[in-house]
Design an enzyme around this catalytic site. Structure first.
Site, PDB file in Angstrom:
ATOM      1  N   GLU A 268      -6.454  -1.429  -4.684  1.00  0.00           N
ATOM      2  CA  GLU A 268      -6.994  -0.083  -4.434  1.00  0.00           C
ATOM      3  C   GLU A 268      -6.545   0.894  -5.519  1.00  0.00           C
ATOM      4  O   GLU A 268      -5.429   0.812  -6.022  1.00  0.00           O
ATOM      5  CB  GLU A 268      -6.491   0.405  -3.073  1.00  0.00           C
ATOM      6  CG  GLU A 268      -6.844   1.829  -2.732  1.00  0.00           C
ATOM      7  CD  GLU A 268      -6.270   2.249  -1.387  1.00  0.00           C
ATOM      8  OE1 GLU A 268      -6.829   3.173  -0.771  1.00  0.00           O
ATOM      9  OE2 GLU A 268      -5.258   1.656  -0.958  1.00  0.00           O
TER      10      GLU A 268
ATOM     11  N   ASP B 183      -3.525   7.271  -3.343  1.00  0.00           N
ATOM     12  CA  ASP B 183      -3.590   6.107  -2.462  1.00  0.00           C
ATOM     13  C   ASP B 183      -3.926   4.894  -3.321  1.00  0.00           C
ATOM     14  O   ASP B 183      -5.037   4.783  -3.842  1.00  0.00           O
ATOM     15  CB  ASP B 183      -4.681   6.372  -1.416  1.00  0.00           C
ATOM     16  CG  ASP B 183      -4.798   5.278  -0.378  1.00  0.00           C
ATOM     17  OD1 ASP B 183      -4.074   4.279  -0.476  1.00  0.00           O
ATOM     18  OD2 ASP B 183      -5.638   5.441   0.531  1.00  0.00           O
TER      19      ASP B 183
ATOM     20  N   GLU C 288     -11.047   0.884  -2.432  1.00  0.00           N
ATOM     21  CA  GLU C 288     -10.201  -0.226  -2.015  1.00  0.00           C
ATOM     22  C   GLU C 288     -11.053  -1.338  -1.425  1.00  0.00           C
ATOM     23  O   GLU C 288     -12.055  -1.097  -0.760  1.00  0.00           O
ATOM     24  CB  GLU C 288      -9.149   0.215  -0.993  1.00  0.00           C
ATOM     25  CG  GLU C 288      -9.671   0.684   0.336  1.00  0.00           C
ATOM     26  CD  GLU C 288      -8.552   1.040   1.301  1.00  0.00           C
ATOM     27  OE1 GLU C 288      -7.514   0.343   1.320  1.00  0.00           O
ATOM     28  OE2 GLU C 288      -8.715   2.033   2.032  1.00  0.00           O
TER      29      GLU C 288
ATOM     30  N   ASP D 205       0.858  -1.188   0.000  1.00  0.00           N
ATOM     31  CA  ASP D 205       0.000   0.000   0.000  1.00  0.00           C
ATOM     32  C   ASP D 205       0.892   1.235   0.000  1.00  0.00           C
ATOM     33  O   ASP D 205       1.578   1.519   0.983  1.00  0.00           O
ATOM     34  CB  ASP D 205      -0.894  -0.036   1.244  1.00  0.00           C
ATOM     35  CG  ASP D 205      -2.090   0.881   1.139  1.00  0.00           C
ATOM     36  OD1 ASP D 205      -2.161   1.668   0.182  1.00  0.00           O
ATOM     37  OD2 ASP D 205      -2.967   0.810   2.024  1.00  0.00           O
TER      38      ASP D 205
ATOM     39  N   HIS E 162      -8.289  10.225   5.258  1.00  0.00           N
ATOM     40  CA  HIS E 162      -9.673   9.791   5.475  1.00  0.00           C
ATOM     41  C   HIS E 162     -10.547  11.026   5.663  1.00  0.00           C
ATOM     42  O   HIS E 162     -10.552  11.640   6.717  1.00  0.00           O
ATOM     43  CB  HIS E 162      -9.768   8.882   6.709  1.00  0.00           C
ATOM     44  CG  HIS E 162      -9.092   7.560   6.540  1.00  0.00           C
ATOM     45  ND1 HIS E 162      -8.740   6.761   7.596  1.00  0.00           N
ATOM     46  CD2 HIS E 162      -8.700   6.896   5.424  1.00  0.00           C
ATOM     47  CE1 HIS E 162      -8.150   5.662   7.150  1.00  0.00           C
ATOM     48  NE2 HIS E 162      -8.115   5.725   5.834  1.00  0.00           N
TER      49      HIS E 162
ATOM     50  N   HIS F 138     -12.665   5.053   1.183  1.00  0.00           N
ATOM     51  CA  HIS F 138     -12.915   6.348   1.825  1.00  0.00           C
ATOM     52  C   HIS F 138     -12.662   7.491   0.858  1.00  0.00           C
ATOM     53  O   HIS F 138     -11.965   7.323  -0.152  1.00  0.00           O
ATOM     54  CB  HIS F 138     -11.985   6.505   3.041  1.00  0.00           C
ATOM     55  CG  HIS F 138     -10.551   6.180   2.730  1.00  0.00           C
ATOM     56  ND1 HIS F 138      -9.659   7.107   2.282  1.00  0.00           N
ATOM     57  CD2 HIS F 138      -9.879   4.991   2.756  1.00  0.00           C
ATOM     58  CE1 HIS F 138      -8.484   6.530   2.062  1.00  0.00           C
ATOM     59  NE2 HIS F 138      -8.598   5.236   2.336  1.00  0.00           N
TER      60      HIS F 138
END
Length: 432
Positions: free
Chosen positions: A413, A216, A318, A205, A293, A285
């Site tokens: 993700e 992300d 994700e 990640d 977030h 998110h």
């Protein structure tokens, strides 16, 4: 750092070129004109003697610098015009299909690109850094490497390509290298000796940020073909989430599409067929500037959340799948932290805590960090101070998240942008 617990938070020219002569113009049109006029200057013997110029070889345009291995060349040198690759474009569906051809919405996008605060170039730059760094990482990560070696090669590449390390740009959150039944929020602390094994399933990640705009994106590596179906299920669920996401889509319904795709898969491990379960207390998110977030969560199982996605928002789509219970708990040594957005102004009793908070504000702001990053900026013997900041509600800690022992978990993700005219999967690449 992207897991969100629900309800908790050039080559040479092949043509042979004649040697150049001095003081000769390199103009194709002049050469052609002179060739046509040559017969008029023929001698008395009737022979047409052309006085033909020899061309100066044209300078070949540079194809631009190529990235090194490991990646070290900053992106501004590879894209000197400041225009970075656009992500994958997907058109909106149904009631929002009109947006693709709307002149008004196209105008809004042009205005956004001219606004230095909301231009898409920041997130596209971060996404290109992500693609180039992960391309190298996927090529070189092998069993036998320590998680510290893996994290550092990814983070060093990110810092080099962003050409910044701090609030202007750099690592977007600690590199997640969660292994097997650990689904998220593990990165090595100093002294960690964990070694990647051939039978491991590791979630990678990676976060990149440019001026607070965070990319992300995550993938999963497995060296054992037995778990290919697990990875396939999670990737398919993530792609479903991306396909069904859009302006005015309700988050609870989107979760249902993800769940349906994930649960349509099975994996055979050791001769036993296991269902692939979405991890029910993890979620995707939204992402706001300098804040990973943003407050909206995309769960992985259908629910009654009526919250809608809105134009201009960024989301991390994700998904996590598991061969275990499909539910994670906090466990293990903590490595991930971030300063709480709008943290309360609480009096700090420890002088060391006040000093550490200044370091956090200066180097990270609300960008997530880990203990290795504190080591890197010169902090030492800070655990007491860090725990005090956590206890006072100034800093949030993120423990590693585990499903049952013996289970395997996977993650995929992407970051998407809900533009006025269409959806842009900014982190999409040739790999996933």
């Amino acid at each position: 750092m992207t897991a969100d617990i629900t309800n908790t938070l050039n080559g040479t020219n092949p043509e042979k070129v004649k040697p150049p002569q001095t003081n000769v113009e390199d103009e194709d049109d002049d050469d052609d004109a002179e060739d046509d006029a040559a017969p008029e200057n023929a001698g008395a013997n009737g022979e047409a003697k052309k006085k033909k110029k020899k061309k100066k070889p044209k300078k070949k345009k540079s194809a631009g610098s190529k990235q090194t291995e490991p990646p070290t060349i900053g992106l501004t040198k590879l894209f000197p015009d400041g225009v970075y690759p656009e992500g994958e474009l997907q058109e909106y569906k149904d009631d929002n299909a009109w947006r693709t051809t709307s002149e008004e919405k196209r105008y809004e996008e042009r205005m956004a690109m001219e606004d230095p605060e909301i231009t898409y170039q920041h997130v596209r730059r971060g996404a290109e850094v992500h693609r180039q760094v992960r391309k190298y990482a996927r090529k070189v990560i092998k069993p036998g490497m320590t998680t510290t070696e893996i994290a550092e090669l990814i983070e060093n590449g990110t810092r080099a390509l962003v050409e910044s390390d701090g609030l202007e740009g750099g690592v977007g959150f600690p590199t997640g290298l969660s292994i097997n039944n650990c689904a998220a929020h593990y990165t090595p602390n100093a002294g960690d000796t964990v070694v990647l094994q051939h039978g491991d399933v590791m979630k990678v990640d990676i976060g990149v940020h440019v001026k607070g705009r965070i990319v992300d994106s995550a993938f999963t590596l497995s060296f054992n073909p037995e778990y290919e179906k697990l990875l396939e299920a999670v990737k398919a669920a993530t792609d479903t989430g991306i396909r069904e996401a859009g302006i005015d889509v309700r988050l609870g319904e989107l979760a249902g599409y993800i769940q349906e795709t994930m649960e349509s898969y099975e994996v055979e491990v050791g001769g036993k067929t296991l269902p692939v379960k979405p991890i029910e207390n993890l979620s995707g998110h939204d992402i706001t500037k300098y804040h990973i977030h943003g407050g909206k969560s995309i769960c992985l199982v259908k629910n009654d959340d009526q919250t809608k996605m809105e134009e201009g928002e960024y989301f991390a789509i994700e998904t996590f799948g598991s061969t275990g219970r499909g539910k994670v708990i906090d466990s293990g040594e903590i490595s991930h932290y971030s300063k709480v957005l709008d943290a309360p102004h609480t009096p700090l009793r420890l002088t060391s805590a006040k000093s550490l908070l200044k370091t956090i504000n200066k180097n990270f702001g609300t960008i997530p960090f880990c203990r290795r990053y504190l080591d890197r900026v010169g902090e030492s013997k800070y655990l007491l101070a860090l725990n005090h900041l956590v206890a006072q509600g100034v800093v949030q800690e993120y423990p590693p998240l585990y499903d049952v022992r013996g289970s395997m978990t996977a993650q995929f993700e992407h970051t998407i942008l809900l533009r006025p005219t269409r959806k842009e999967v900014v982190s999409r690449g040739d790999d996933y």
